[in-house]
Motif scaffolding. Structure first.
Motif, PDB file in Angstrom:
ATOM      1  N   SER A  42      42.410  45.264  41.968  1.00 33.92           N
ATOM      2  CA  SER A  42      41.050  44.738  41.944  1.00 33.92           C
ATOM      3  C   SER A  42      40.886  43.766  40.772  1.00 33.92           C
ATOM      4  O   SER A  42      41.602  43.866  39.758  1.00 33.92           O
ATOM      5  CB  SER A  42      40.038  45.874  41.790  1.00 33.92           C
ATOM      6  OG  SER A  42      40.104  46.415  40.466  1.00 33.92           O
ATOM      7  N   LYS A  44      38.571  43.741  38.599  1.00 36.19           N
ATOM      8  CA  LYS A  44      38.182  44.522  37.418  1.00 36.19           C
ATOM      9  C   LYS A  44      39.407  45.116  36.737  1.00 36.19           C
ATOM     10  O   LYS A  44      39.538  45.063  35.501  1.00 36.19           O
ATOM     11  CB  LYS A  44      37.209  45.632  37.823  1.00 36.19           C
ATOM     12  CG  LYS A  44      36.710  46.482  36.655  1.00 36.19           C
ATOM     13  CD  LYS A  44      35.693  47.505  37.141  1.00 36.19           C
ATOM     14  CE  LYS A  44      35.146  48.327  35.977  1.00 36.19           C
ATOM     15  NZ  LYS A  44      36.207  49.174  35.362  1.00 36.19           N
ATOM     16  N   LYS A  47      41.409  42.348  35.017  1.00 35.46           N
ATOM     17  CA  LYS A  47      40.762  41.884  33.776  1.00 35.46           C
ATOM     18  C   LYS A  47      41.030  42.866  32.643  1.00 35.46           C
ATOM     19  O   LYS A  47      41.282  42.451  31.490  1.00 35.46           O
ATOM     20  CB  LYS A  47      39.262  41.736  33.994  1.00 35.46           C
ATOM     21  CG  LYS A  47      38.509  41.223  32.750  1.00 35.46           C
ATOM     22  CD  LYS A  47      38.971  39.831  32.360  1.00 35.46           C
ATOM     23  CE  LYS A  47      38.031  39.153  31.374  1.00 35.46           C
ATOM     24  NZ  LYS A  47      37.945  39.817  30.074  1.00 35.46           N
ATOM     25  N   GLN A  79      34.012  35.585  38.356  1.00 39.80           N
ATOM     26  CA  GLN A  79      33.173  36.097  37.267  1.00 39.80           C
ATOM     27  C   GLN A  79      33.769  37.384  36.701  1.00 39.80           C
ATOM     28  O   GLN A  79      33.785  37.581  35.480  1.00 39.80           O
ATOM     29  CB  GLN A  79      31.754  36.343  37.782  1.00 39.80           C
ATOM     30  CG  GLN A  79      30.963  35.071  38.012  1.00 39.80           C
ATOM     31  CD  GLN A  79      29.603  35.328  38.640  1.00 39.80           C
ATOM     32  OE1 GLN A  79      29.444  36.263  39.437  1.00 39.80           O
ATOM     33  NE2 GLN A  79      28.621  34.505  38.303  1.00 39.80           N
ATOM     34  N   THR A  80      34.284  38.243  37.563  1.00 39.23           N
ATOM     35  CA  THR A  80      34.897  39.482  37.100  1.00 39.23           C
ATOM     36  C   THR A  80      36.157  39.204  36.292  1.00 39.23           C
ATOM     37  O   THR A  80      36.413  39.849  35.269  1.00 39.23           O
ATOM     38  CB  THR A  80      35.233  40.392  38.291  1.00 39.23           C
ATOM     39  OG1 THR A  80      34.036  40.673  39.026  1.00 39.23           O
ATOM     40  CG2 THR A  80      35.851  41.702  37.822  1.00 39.23           C
TER      41      THR A  80
END
Length: 241
Positions: A42, A44, A47, A79-80
């Motif tokens: 994912s 997230k 990141k 954005q994530t």
């Protein structure tokens, strides 16, 4: 100017253990990565790994189907990731009419990305250096889609017959990311092992205040791990940037 790597260069390794690839890239000394797929992870999660490793997502290569067909979802993903550069890596061009159509597609969605503080861009291969009425197709695209940036692949521009330094200078306001790729008559090589004038490209990129030079090798030998480390070692020992 920071150094990134296009993770397509390590696609075989990424299929086995994508997080190990990110760790390898960080160990080599790259500042950031350009994603070309996420291998089941994912945004997230990725990141979090980037933050852990001291890497940033400088940009992504995102298929035109998602960029043009699902802009809101594409914006949310970026954005994530903390990434503001969304690059279309390929669009099949068979004629100047296809270039005009591609420009229209960019113009339709570019304001959506801009409204979210993101820059939409295009990455060339050699096909874009065919000409129509004396202009390269890439020049036509840039003229007809003024809101996009150009991620110049300096290997393909050179092999497409363009004056790469002149192109970088002429479009300096539209270029913040460049691709570094090297090769010779035996095929693609690690940076510093081929015939491309890497130092000239680095000098010109610095002259126009490009932010990222992104290493790529479509056909790394003997494997992506070895090639990506060799490219970085050569950049540090053979070149200034």
């Amino acid at each position: 100017m920071k150094l990134g790597i296009q993770l397509y260069s390590l696609r075989k390794e990424s299929q086995k253990d994508f997080i190990a690839v990110l760790e390898h890239v960080a160990d080599c000394g790259y500042d950031g990565v350009e994603f070309a797929g996420y291998y089941g992870h994912s945004p997230k999660e990725l990141k979090e790994h980037l933050d852990r490793l001291g890497l940033v997502c400088c940009s992504t290569h995102t298929g035109w189907e998602d960029v043009f067909g699902h802009p809101e979802e594409t914006v949310a993903l970026h954005q994530t990731l903390g990434c503001s550069h969304v690059i279309v890596p390929w669009y099949t061009l068979s004629s100047a009419a296809d270039v005009h159509e591609l420009a229209k597609k960019f113009n339709q969605v570019q304001p959506i990305y801009a409204d979210h503080g993101m820059t939409l861009g295009y990455h060339n291969h050699s096909q874009e250096f065919q000409k129509d009425n004396g202009k390269y197709w890439l020049e036509i695209l840039a003229e007809e889609a003024p809101g996009i940036e150009l991620e110049l692949d300096t290997f393909w521009s050179t092999n497409g017959g363009a004056d790469t330094r002149k192109f970088l200078l002429d479009y300096s306001s539209r270029i913040s990311l460049i691709h570094l790729k090297d090769g010779n008559e035996n095929g693609l090589q690690s940076i510093g092992e081929g015939d491309i004038d890497i130092q000239m490209i680095l000098n010109t990129a610095k002259e126009i205040d490009a932010k990222w030079a992104i290493v790529e090798n479509d056909d790394p030998k003997p494997d992506g791990f070895t090639d990506s480390k060799k490219s970085m070692d050569n950049l540090k020992s053979k070149f200034t940037f």
